[in-house]
Write a protein that holds these residues in place. Sequence first.
Motif, PDB file in Angstrom:
ATOM      1  N   HIS A  44       0.659  -1.094   0.000  1.00  0.00           N
ATOM      2  CA  HIS A  44      -0.091  -0.081  -0.126  1.00  0.00           C
ATOM      3  C   HIS A  44       0.714   1.252   0.117  1.00  0.00           C
ATOM      4  CE1 HIS A  44      -3.921  -1.692   1.512  1.00  0.00           C
ATOM      5  NE2 HIS A  44      -3.641  -2.227   0.413  1.00  0.00           N
ATOM      6  N   SER A  56      -6.242   0.507  -1.418  1.00  0.00           N
ATOM      7  CA  SER A  56      -7.050   0.233  -0.138  1.00  0.00           C
ATOM      8  C   SER A  56      -8.293  -0.382  -0.806  1.00  0.00           C
ATOM      9  CB  SER A  56      -7.308   1.368   0.696  1.00  0.00           C
ATOM     10  OG  SER A  56      -7.852   2.231  -0.189  1.00  0.00           O
ATOM     11  N   ASN A 129       0.239  -6.970   2.123  1.00  0.00           N
ATOM     12  CA  ASN A 129      -0.577  -7.096   1.163  1.00  0.00           C
ATOM     13  C   ASN A 129      -0.591  -7.940  -0.074  1.00  0.00           C
ATOM     14  OD1 ASN A 129      -3.104  -5.913   0.840  1.00  0.00           O
ATOM     15  ND2 ASN A 129      -2.330  -4.760  -1.174  1.00  0.00           N
TER      16      ASN A 129
END
Length: 391
Positions: A44, A56, A129
């Motif tokens: 991110h 996001s 992520n």
Amino acid sequence: MATIRPAIPLTGVPFPRSEYERRQHRVLAAVEAARLDALVVTSHGHLRYLSGYDGSGGYFGPFPLILMPGRPATYVVREYDEQAVRAYSCIDEIVAYTQQHDFGKVCADVFRRYGLQNKRVGFELGCWNLAPADVSELQAQLSDLNICDATRLVSSVAAVKSELELECMRDAMRMTDLAVRTFQNSLRENVTELEIAETMAMAIKRDPSNSGGDVGLAPVTILFGERTKLPHGFPMQHPIAKNEPAFLEIGASKHGYTAGMVRCAVLGRHPEAESLHALAEEVIEAVVAAIKPGMTAGAVDLTGREVLKQSGRQGVFRQRSGYQTGINWTERGDLSLEPGAEDLLTAGMTLHIPNILCSENGYLFGAGAHVLVSERGAELLSSIPYTLHRA
């Protein structure tokens, strides 16, 4: 196929397009130096650094940004979020997928279209992520794809700030300093952690230099008395009593650039906490004095440990000496001042040095410095001394 549509006004992008292009060009130079054919960015913080949008909206899979020499950057995003990506990023080429099970196939199709199906492609395997299942799905779709670990690539580029980024860091630090002064001026018997946290947030909101509201506080650690034994604790309705310590770790943030700081205080006297703080000040002075271009991160870390060794109290320090700051300052893979680290310090880097020590009774206490690495050495960004505040 990537679509290019008229863009919604870029109200969410804080920097000129030229700044993002500069960053992408520097990352692409690092891609070529690493002998990679492309890079897939999924962290991110790194997405925000390179595009303005942090990915996001990807609740079940990453929003990969594909960078390769000779062609524009391509964002692979969930169709539902496509217009948000267009509004809050500087990326023109966007490929959308609809459902979770579409992600791997759509990504693989982009790789084939760009001729990457059997090339060396870097992935941020050690960052947040990116799930193992995402990597496995791509490998299943592209059996000849050579997946390489590029966890440190973007962070090594982002460590050196542009003037625009340093301006954000300085603005954020001015608000961090305002919060620290508010903390120091608000300490009195029976005031609670939560009351001071709210007072600090209001001071930043009301400050005339923050009239645009673009600077806010990152999560605050503020602890009184016995609760200073809790690392990263959140403020509660817990009051401070006479002769108790107070611990603050805080950072104001502008456009995602956070300037963190550790400052501690004692309401009255607390010999155990005061002794810890005095040692922390010695360590910080040694570490700051060692910071200059060309020093390794490990060598800088060692200077602080030598002070602790000479004091005979090595056991009070249980962490690294500091770390790289900027966008998403807790990203895995960022430069870290820790034993054996071989990263070279470069002018333009910003570093947080939180020297938090742990006493025999478990109190966590100390101080910190936030510095800019310059050709002359370390420039302290905060105007507030790291000496102990006595209330």
